[in-house]
Scaffold this active site. Sequence first.
Site, PDB file in Angstrom:
ATOM      1  N   SER A 286       0.795  -1.110   0.103  1.00 30.17           N
ATOM      2  CA  SER A 286      -0.002   0.061   0.032  1.00 30.17           C
ATOM      3  C   SER A 286       1.015   1.377   0.171  1.00 30.17           C
ATOM      4  O   SER A 286       2.059   1.009   0.466  1.00 30.17           O
ATOM      5  CB  SER A 286      -0.934  -0.131   1.369  1.00 30.17           C
ATOM      6  OG  SER A 286      -1.627   1.401   1.310  1.00 30.17           O
ATOM      7  N   HIS A 287       0.325   2.479  -0.572  1.00 29.51           N
ATOM      8  CA  HIS A 287       1.266   3.616  -0.342  1.00 29.51           C
ATOM      9  C   HIS A 287       1.199   4.173   1.025  1.00 29.51           C
ATOM     10  O   HIS A 287       1.951   4.989   1.289  1.00 29.51           O
ATOM     11  CB  HIS A 287       0.242   4.667  -1.319  1.00 29.51           C
ATOM     12  CG  HIS A 287       0.799   4.615  -2.556  1.00 29.51           C
ATOM     13  ND1 HIS A 287       0.198   3.287  -3.495  1.00 29.51           N
ATOM     14  CD2 HIS A 287       1.459   5.208  -3.525  1.00 29.51           C
ATOM     15  CE1 HIS A 287       0.627   3.431  -4.743  1.00 29.51           C
ATOM     16  NE2 HIS A 287       1.428   4.596  -4.849  1.00 29.51           N
ATOM     17  N   SER A 288       0.245   3.613   1.795  1.00 29.87           N
ATOM     18  CA  SER A 288       0.290   3.786   3.397  1.00 29.87           C
ATOM     19  C   SER A 288       0.660   2.780   4.228  1.00 29.87           C
ATOM     20  O   SER A 288       0.279   1.635   4.080  1.00 29.87           O
ATOM     21  CB  SER A 288      -1.072   4.321   3.632  1.00 29.87           C
ATOM     22  OG  SER A 288      -1.277   4.457   4.999  1.00 29.87           O
TER      23      SER A 288
ATOM     24  N   ASP B 241      -2.503  -1.678  -3.758  1.00 32.38           N
ATOM     25  CA  ASP B 241      -3.523  -0.664  -3.804  1.00 32.38           C
ATOM     26  C   ASP B 241      -3.884  -0.125  -5.126  1.00 32.38           C
ATOM     27  O   ASP B 241      -4.953   0.158  -5.523  1.00 32.38           O
ATOM     28  CB  ASP B 241      -3.666   0.079  -2.501  1.00 32.38           C
ATOM     29  CG  ASP B 241      -2.233   0.889  -2.332  1.00 32.38           C
ATOM     30  OD1 ASP B 241      -1.190   1.138  -3.186  1.00 32.38           O
ATOM     31  OD2 ASP B 241      -2.201   1.765  -1.223  1.00 32.38           O
TER      32      ASP B 241
ATOM     33  N   SER C 109       1.322   2.591  -9.036  1.00 32.02           N
ATOM     34  CA  SER C 109       2.593   2.563  -8.937  1.00 32.02           C
ATOM     35  C   SER C 109       3.100   1.498  -8.031  1.00 32.02           C
ATOM     36  O   SER C 109       4.211   0.864  -7.988  1.00 32.02           O
ATOM     37  CB  SER C 109       3.203   3.804  -8.363  1.00 32.02           C
ATOM     38  OG  SER C 109       2.618   4.192  -7.055  1.00 32.02           O
TER      39      SER C 109
END
Length: 124
Positions: A10-12, A68, A71
């Site tokens: 995930s980006h988070s 997600d 990228s």
Amino acid sequence: MANVGIVIISHSEKVADGVKDILEQAVGQVTVESAGGTEDGEIGTSLEKIQGAIENVHSAQGTVVFYDLGSAKMNAEIAIEMLELENVHLAEAPVLEGAYLAAVEASMGSALDEVVKALEKEFK
């Protein structure tokens, strides 16, 4: 015998860790690793974190990777290619729902191809 491993990208970092926590608490016997955010704690993805997560859970049984956003998928593809591991599947399924289904299947001892078939049946 190890089960199919699961990687959450995930980006988070909080989201990736949260999905990992849900899988571990709800399913139990599951091998899962999270790779969220960048090395400096920012929003984004890290090729190095992704590679490390895949290496940490990968076994002869294989690994399913969830992501997600675009990228994250791109970095996952690069990581898989660079690691040159067999039996790594990049899942085309929602992160939480797909990972949960994969975790349930893996906890029952399903092989990688069975986990992938269950994901394809549910999310195609």
